[in-house]
Enzyme design. Sequence first.
Site, PDB file in Angstrom:
ATOM      1  N   HIS A 155       0.891  -1.186  -0.208  1.00 51.15           N
ATOM      2  CA  HIS A 155      -0.202  -0.126   0.031  1.00 51.15           C
ATOM      3  C   HIS A 155       0.837   1.212  -0.090  1.00 51.15           C
ATOM      4  CE1 HIS A 155      -3.488  -2.534   1.214  1.00 51.15           C
ATOM      5  NE2 HIS A 155      -2.629  -3.241   1.925  1.00 51.15           N
ATOM      6  N   SER A 276      14.201  20.322 -18.183  1.00 50.79           N
ATOM      7  CA  SER A 276      13.140  21.028 -18.334  1.00 50.79           C
ATOM      8  C   SER A 276      13.379  22.354 -19.287  1.00 50.79           C
ATOM      9  CB  SER A 276      12.690  21.508 -17.070  1.00 50.79           C
ATOM     10  OG  SER A 276      11.696  22.478 -17.275  1.00 50.79           O
ATOM     11  N   LYS A 282      15.999  20.823 -13.333  1.00 46.73           N
ATOM     12  CA  LYS A 282      15.492  19.458 -13.423  1.00 46.73           C
ATOM     13  C   LYS A 282      16.175  18.527 -14.219  1.00 46.73           C
ATOM     14  CE  LYS A 282      11.741  18.850 -12.243  1.00 46.73           C
ATOM     15  NZ  LYS A 282      10.654  18.890 -13.234  1.00 46.73           N
ATOM     16  N   GLU A 289       8.760   7.342 -16.893  1.00 46.33           N
ATOM     17  CA  GLU A 289       7.355   7.844 -17.003  1.00 46.33           C
ATOM     18  C   GLU A 289       6.854   7.226 -18.392  1.00 46.33           C
ATOM     19  OE1 GLU A 289       7.847  12.132 -16.821  1.00 46.33           O
ATOM     20  OE2 GLU A 289       8.407  11.778 -14.586  1.00 46.33           O
TER      21      GLU A 289
END
Length: 475
Positions: A155, A276, A282, A289
Amino acid sequence: MALWGGRFAQGPEDSVFALSRSVHFDWRLAAYDLRSSMAHLAVLKKSGLLAAKEADAINAALRELATQVADGSFAPIDTDEDVHSALERGLTEKLGVVGGALRAGRSRNDQVTTDLRLFSIDHMLEIATLITHLQSAILEKAAEYVNDPAPGFTHIQHAQPVSFGHELAKHAHAFARDLDRINDWLTRTSVNSLGAGALAGSSLTLDPAFTAKNLGFDSTFANSIDAVSDRDYVAEALFICAMIGNHLSRIGEEWTLWSSQEFAWAKVADAYSTGSSIMPQKKNPDVAELARGKSGRLVGNLVSVMTMLKALPFAYNRDLQEDKEPLFDSIDTLLLVLPAVTGMIATTDFDREKMALAAPTGFSLATEIADYLAKKNVPFAQAHEAAGKCVSLCESSDRQLHQLTNSELLAVHPELDGEVRELLTVHGALSSRTTAGGTAPTLVAQQIKDALIANTTTQKEIANKQRAFSEMMSA
């Protein structure tokens, strides 16, 4: 060149031709169509349906056409409807009307499913090879972290400490199931359809078993109607691709979390990250992803084909033209994603100290208390209750489990004495998990070793199948 039209007074409207036209995507089947044509030609020659001179001329033209397709010097034109009509046009350009003789005893219905089976086998073997490379990367990375503890999660909450090598290696076992599925799928897919004709077989003296052997298939169709309408192998391949995508997605999710500032466990290599356009600081885990995102595409392709297949009547229907693009897309997607994820895993470094410090937090050693009491023959329901009370006591006094006093422990349960503290360590918790497949580092090291041996065996088996397929294609 149209493969039909004798009974029609006029050709199709432009809109109908545009709707029906598939050569812009099914041209990918050209090499497989040519190889299945050679196998069909061999049967026509063997049965005497084609004179040896004509058969030899067609065979030479097919081989020349195969070379031209491979080097790009022969390609579809605007008037070609599909891969089959384009290649027949190529034959007739070389041989005249003799080029059309190859159509005897064969329909596009049995032809296209034969081609698609060959294409699918070829590319699923390629995917299987890439999966074994991914497994190797996972297992080799896992071997680096066998003795490094980390929190185990359920969880997304701290559960029990685990070997981080165990955590990583779990992914290799998921992909092993994908490889098993591909292997099972190969058996069901390796069925020759040539000879089924449009749906009813043929009155010509064809030999489907001979063609099956020629094309490397394990068997031939048992029912000609089923042979031309069956696309189970496409749906099943898409399911396998979707499962692989889901397994890649889970890796993507974990890598994304682990590389976040909140976790700061994973350092993804620059080569597998992006930046970025506006925020110069970044470093984004884009490979992870995208692996996570592409899984939706793979599931969507499966749903698309399953929906198309639902309630199709009788034998061949033009709906089946919609089987190819989803299959091609799923295969292309995995061929794109698998190498990138493999590289990302192989080049990621993990912060051992951060993981070790996090391993005992969140009272993840509470189960050790319950197990300690269970070994003293305390019913586990009572042992579980006692361990929970220990956690509650610690929460109310801002302490850890090992900081409870002897009197506090005995007050929770009369069988709970100070000896339990010896078990309230991450090392003790890991070492005690000695059931088969458990997280004890000694077991994990052997699990990884066994999995690497199995991976090597699987790689060799796949390589042998690919070699046999390549030899068949070039025969």
